[in-house]
Design a protein around this motif. Structure first.
Motif, PDB file in Angstrom:
ATOM      1  N   UNK A   1      10.803  15.270  -0.185  1.00 34.49           N
ATOM      2  CA  UNK A   1      10.989  13.950   0.412  1.00 34.49           C
ATOM      3  C   UNK A   1      11.696  13.029  -0.574  1.00 34.49           C
ATOM      4  N   UNK A   2      12.578  12.220  -0.025  1.00 36.95           N
ATOM      5  CA  UNK A   2      13.278  11.223  -0.845  1.00 36.95           C
ATOM      6  C   UNK A   2      13.021   9.852  -0.236  1.00 36.95           C
ATOM      7  N   UNK A   3      12.872   8.862  -1.109  1.00 34.97           N
ATOM      8  CA  UNK A   3      12.585   7.515  -0.628  1.00 34.97           C
ATOM      9  C   UNK A   3      13.191   6.512  -1.610  1.00 34.97           C
ATOM     10  N   UNK A   4      13.988   5.604  -1.080  1.00 32.82           N
ATOM     11  CA  UNK A   4      14.612   4.568  -1.897  1.00 32.82           C
ATOM     12  C   UNK A   4      14.250   3.205  -1.338  1.00 32.82           C
ATOM     13  N   UNK A   5      13.822   2.329  -2.205  1.00 34.34           N
ATOM     14  CA  UNK A   5      13.468   0.957  -1.819  1.00 34.34           C
ATOM     15  C   UNK A   5      14.476   0.019  -2.469  1.00 34.34           C
ATOM     16  N   UNK A   6      15.094  -0.835  -1.666  1.00 37.27           N
ATOM     17  CA  UNK A   6      16.065  -1.769  -2.220  1.00 37.27           C
ATOM     18  C   UNK A   6      15.784  -3.177  -1.705  1.00 37.27           C
TER      19      UNK A   6
ATOM     20  N   UNK B   1       0.813  -1.221   0.000  1.00 34.78           N
ATOM     21  CA  UNK B   1       0.000   0.000   0.000  1.00 34.78           C
ATOM     22  C   UNK B   1       0.843   1.267   0.000  1.00 34.78           C
ATOM     23  N   UNK B   2       1.926   1.269   0.764  1.00 34.73           N
ATOM     24  CA  UNK B   2       2.746   2.480   0.859  1.00 34.73           C
ATOM     25  C   UNK B   2       3.459   2.818  -0.449  1.00 34.73           C
TER      26      UNK B   2
END
Length: 234
Positions: free
Chosen positions: A188-193, A110-111
């Motif tokens: 805002x910064x967002x990184x998914x690894x 969801x996020x």
């Protein structure tokens, strides 16, 4: 007399060889088989594990975001301006060139849905990894982009990588999930690894920074691939 017979035999064999070559050439042209295409029928299989195991090392706790940047953790995954990272180069494999556009992967978590849900029609993603099969299913990683608008209405291009489970016998995508994206709207910064171990356990983690410069590292989200090729939370 013997010499004449030998010459005739050589001529006959040469003629047969030329005809066979012509037949093969005609067959290749008819079926559009080229050297480049034939090499692409068996892409290199990337062994597991894949990704950086550092992201699930709980002994580091909430290790500083700056430390993670300094150790080039993110460089392994990044793709800048459409140029793939060294670890995820595009593979020209005709079978998969027009296979994958996201459907479920935008909304499974969801996020992720606001960031990943493209406001324009997707172009086909490009194959960057072929992983070992699981019970006959193809496990693939594709790279592409999502396009969304920021708070001021400006278009943002978000580089991403998705895992796809494909049944080649039924010519059907069984499941999909996003593994990586890099988002920055200037505030805002967002990184998914991700990290995938040798048993096909998937580990996902988020690294975020706000406009005040505060860093946050999420808990690890874990998934596995079932024997039927379906992704499940663990």
């Amino acid at each position: 007399m013997k010499t004449i017979v030998q010459v005739l035999i050589c001529f006959f064999l040469l003629s047969c060889g030329n005809k066979a070559k012509q037949v093969n050439d005609d067959f290749d042209k008819k079926n559009h088989i080229t050297k480049e295409q034939s090499l692409n029928q068996n892409p290199e299989i990337s062994p597991l594990p894949i990704g950086k195991k550092d992201i699930i090392d709980e002994t580091k706790g909430n290790a500083s975001y700056k430390y993670l940047e300094a150790t080039n953790l993110f460089k392994y995954y990044e793709s800048a301006k459409g140029i793939p990272s060294v670890a995820f180069k595009f593979l020209d494999f005709p079978k998969y060139n027009s296979l994958y556009k996201p459907t479920r992967s935008d909304t499974i978590i969801e996020q992720d849905s606001r960031i990943l849900k493209s406001q324009k029609e997707y172009e086909y993603f490009q194959l960057v990894k072929v992983l070992p099969k699981k019970l006959g299913k193809d496990i693939l990683i594709f790279e592409g982009v999502s396009k969304i608008n920021d708070y001021d209405g400006n278009e943002l291009i978000i580089n991403r990588k998705d895992l796809v489970i494909f049944d080649s016998e039924k010519n059907k995508i069984i499941d999909e999930i996003n593994l990586y994206y890099d988002y920055n709207d200037g505030i805002n910064a967002r990184t998914k690894i991700f990290y995938i171990d040798e048993n096909y356990n998937l580990f996902l983690r988020y690294f975020s920074e706000n406009e005040e410069g505060d860093y946050n590292i999420s808990e690890v989200n874990q998934y596995l691939i079932s024997n039927k090729g379906i992704l499940k939370t663990k």
